[in-house]
Every structure is written in structure tokens, then in C-alpha cells.
Design a protein around this motif. Structure first.
Motif: not given
Length: 407
Positions: A336-363
Motif C-alpha cells: 500500500v502506497e499511501d494515496g496511490r494504491s490505498g490509504w495508510l493509517v497508524p496502527p491501533g488508532d480507531p479514530d484515524r481509521l474511522a476518519d479515513t474510511l469516511l474520507q474514502v467513502a466521500d471520494r
């Protein structure tokens, strides 16, 4: 070229989910003309000779009813949960060494390829010595054995270093694993990933990434339900996502961490929105990928210091052009290349993971573009033809070193 693969486990029957990427490697080697065979432990007494078209020599190490140290789960996980299984280890090593000696004397392979060298480097060394010393020894590392020794079995560190030094060539599943090997012994390490068991014939996906207005966002996880996968973090993220939009999670796989994941879902009121399928057929798995909106691999570093060596499920998801969100840990960053083949998030951080999932769903448009790029990247960098060539290059390097020629 005759090659013997020494492994912890190999499929016992046609639909056995054990190491599908290893099966694909051996089948690809045999199609290319290599005489590839397997030396593996028995499971409850058998079967003995062949699996999925690959010749297999299974060594016995205990009465049939007790031969369950391998296959059902990884050996470190089994020993951690049930220490009594350690009583099988002397028989495992003795039975494996005896079988390796027989294979060495009777087949005299050009290469012995040891997977998970703790403890299989010992079997590889026996096979090499009994074949007349001309057999080249290759050791491949997948991170789990290194992390296991480093966190739980530090007294095995000298053996781990010996396995690296004694090999004629060394490979690792990812850049992070190669770096871990080189911290132990300063030597050249070839990075050779594995590919997906799902082949890509170039056929367009039947359904591109699509987030239907008013429909739940469909999240998917596939893998063994163990601590290092971090699925409970994904469940926590799902609770945060559902504050903003409808979302459902499908969890494909099974493992000892499932009760804890279910408890997390229940505590957050998500029992009806987290769907556990257990193991599924290859046809059902393909359908799950195609019907998902976002694939998520929320890996963490577990209590033993272990994490994802590579993340083959990411290759499978990208094969279907799914947008992928994964933790920036272990070998995942090789895919996974962040922003190219997917999105990377810090491990163990549900808040950052949720924010990224919502951003992907809006794009939607960006998600489709990244999914298409990811598929093209997988076909280029993780194709079986490329992996086969890289593996054979390691074999040639090992043979040149063993025979005293410069590599």
C-alpha cells in the motif's frame, strides 16, 4: 533442477486453506520445469504422497492422534495457548531430521528451500549434508519466527543467527523482514514477496467501487482472527463511522480472537452490523470482495511483537480494484502506497481509521482511480511470473555460493 521445500504445513485436501500462496509457488515452479517437491510434518497420520498435484513427503513425529502441532494454527500460537504441546517438539525434530536424511540420500536435490527456518533450518542442514554436500540451502523468513524468538524465545537467538549464517542464500517476505534479518546477521537478503492465490487474467471487474447513496457502506476484512490483525480496532472504528452514515462490516475467517471481537461488537451495540462468515469457499470469497466497498486490514503489533509480514489479502482485494485502507506497519507498506494504491493509517488508532474510511467513502472517483492503479501495481510487482523469476534467481545465487563460484 530438483528443489525440496521444507515447510511447517501443506494442504491436506483439495479445499484446505493452508498456505495457498505456497501452493501457487510450487505449481508455478512445476509448470516452469522445476522438479519441486515438499517435506512437511504429517497431520494425524496422513496423507502421505501427494497434494494438489505436488509430491509430498510427510514425516511422522508422534502417534497419529497427537500429530496436531501444525496446520490448525501457527506453532507459536499453539504453544502459547497450550504449552503442553512442547512435549511434541523433540519428536518433531527427530522425525523431521530422519525424513530429511532419507530425502537427501535418495533424491540429492540441487536446492533445499527452507520456509520458517526456526526450527526447519536444522532439517535443511541435515538434508544438505546427507545429499553429499552439493545441495544449496536457501532460508526464507516471514517475520513471525523472528518476532517470536525476539519476544518469547530469546534463548533461541543463537540458533536463529546460525540459520541465517549457514544458508547459502537468504530471502525475506518484505523490506521490514529483510531489515530484521540483517540486524541479526549482516549479509545480503533478497526481498521476494509472495503473490495472491487469486490469478488476474485481465478481465474487467464486474463491479467497480461504488458507494450507493442511502445504502450502507460495506466494509470487508479477510484473514485469520488473531490479535495482530487488529479486527477489534476496526469494530471500534465502525462505531464511529456509523455516527455519520450507515455502515456494515463483514468478517471472513476464523481464529481464537473471534470471541474477543464479538465481545467488542456487543459492547458497542454492533452485533447486528458485524457479520461473521467463518471460512468460505473460493467462490464465496470472490463474491465478498466484489460486493464490498472498502477492504480494511487494521493490523497491529501484537503482545508477542508480531505483525503482518506482507498482507496477501491486500493483493486479493486490489485484484478486484477495491479501495484498501490498512495500517502502516510491517510488510503492508510494501503493497500500500499511501494515496496511490490505498490509504495508510497508524496502527491501533480507531479514530484515524474511522476518519479515513469516511474520507474514502466521500471520494468515489478517487477511490475508483486508486483501486484501478492498485490492480495494475499488483499485476506488475506481484505477478507469479515475477515472483518465480526472483525465487529462481535466489536459487542460482545459492548454488553459485555452494559450488564456490562468485555470485
Amino acid at each position: 533442477m530438483r528443489v525440496v521445500h521444507v515447510v511447517t504445513a501443506f494442504p491436506r485436501y483439495e479445499d484446505d486453506p493452508i498456505t495457498p500462496w505456497l501452493v501457487e509457488l510450487l505449481l508455478a515452479q512445476r509448470r516452469s520445469g522445476l522438479d519441486a517437491t515438499v517435506l512437511a510434518p504429517a497431520y494425524r497420520g496422513g496423507p502421505e504422497r501427494e497434494a494438489l498435484g505436488v509430491p509430498v513427503r510427510r514425516f511422522r513425529y508422534a502417534p497419529a492422534g497427537l500429530e496436531s502441532l501444525t496446520h490448525d494454527e501457527s506453532v507459536p500460537e499453539r504453544l502459547a495457548r497450550r504449552p503442553g504441546y512442547s512435549a511434541l517438539l523433540p519428536g518433531y525434530l527427530a522425525g523431521g531430521a530422519w525424513a530429511a536424511a532419507r530425502v537427501g540420500r535418495t533424491t540429492r536435490p540441487e536446492v533445499v528451500h527452507v520456509h520458517w527456518p526456526v526450527p526447519h533450518a536444522l532439517l535443511g542442514a541435515v538434508l544438505r549434508s546427507t545429499s553429499g554436500g552439493r545441495t544449496a540451502l536457501v532460508c526464507s523468513y516471514y517475520s513471525a519466527e523472528i518476532n517470536w524468538v525476539r519476544s518469547r524465545m530469546r534463548w533461541l537467538t543463537p540458533f536463529l543467527r546460525w540459520s541465517i549464517r549457514s544458508a547459502d542464500a537468504v530471502s525475506a517476505i518484505s523490506r521490514s523482514t529483510a531489515a530484521a534479518v540483517q540486524k541479526l546477521v549482516a549479509r545480503e537478503v533478497a526481498v521476494v514477496p509472495y503473490g495472491s492465490a487469486l490469478t488476474d487474467d485481465g478481465t474487467p471487474v464486474s463491479q467497480p467501487a461504488f458507494f450507493s447513496p442511502g445504502e450502507p457502506l460495506r466494509l470487508l476484512f479477510v484473514g485469520r482472527l488473531v490479535q495482530r490483525k487488529g479486527v477489534e480496532i476496526l469494530v471500534q472504528a465502525l462505531a464511529r463511522v456509523r455516527r455519520h452514515r450507515l455502515a456494515e462490516l463483514t468478517v471472513v475467517g476464523e481464529g481464537e480472537w473471534e470471541p474477543r471481537i464479538r465481545e467488542t461488537a456487543s459492547a458497542l451495540g454492533l452485533t447486528e452490523h458485524v457479520h461473521f462468515t467463518g471460512r468460505v469457499t473460493s467462490e464465496r470469497l470472490a463474491r465478498e470482495y466484489q460486493e464490498s466497498d472498502i477492504f480494511v486490514l487494521p493490523a497491529v503489533v501484537d503482545s508477542r511483537g508480531d505483525t503482518e509480514g506482507l498482507g496477501v489479502v491486500l493483493l486479493e482485494a486490489l485484484r478486484y480494484e477495491r479501495p484498501v485502507v490498512a495500517s502502516a506497519v510491517g510488510g503492508i507498506v510494501d503493497i500500500v502506497e499511501d494515496g496511490r494504491s490505498g490509504w495508510l493509517v497508524p496502527p491501533g488508532d480507531p479514530d484515524r481509521l474511522a476518519d479515513t474510511l469516511l474520507q474514502v467513502a466521500d471520494r468515489l472517483r478517487e477511490a475508483r482511480s486508486i483501486g484501478a492503479y492498485g490492480r495494475a501495481m499488483v499485476r506488475e510487482r506481484f505477478s507469479w511470473s515475477r515472483i518465480l523469476d526472483a525465487t529462481e534467481a535466489v536459487y542460482e545465487s545459492a548454488r553459485e555460493r555452494r559450488h564456490g563460484r562468485p555470485t
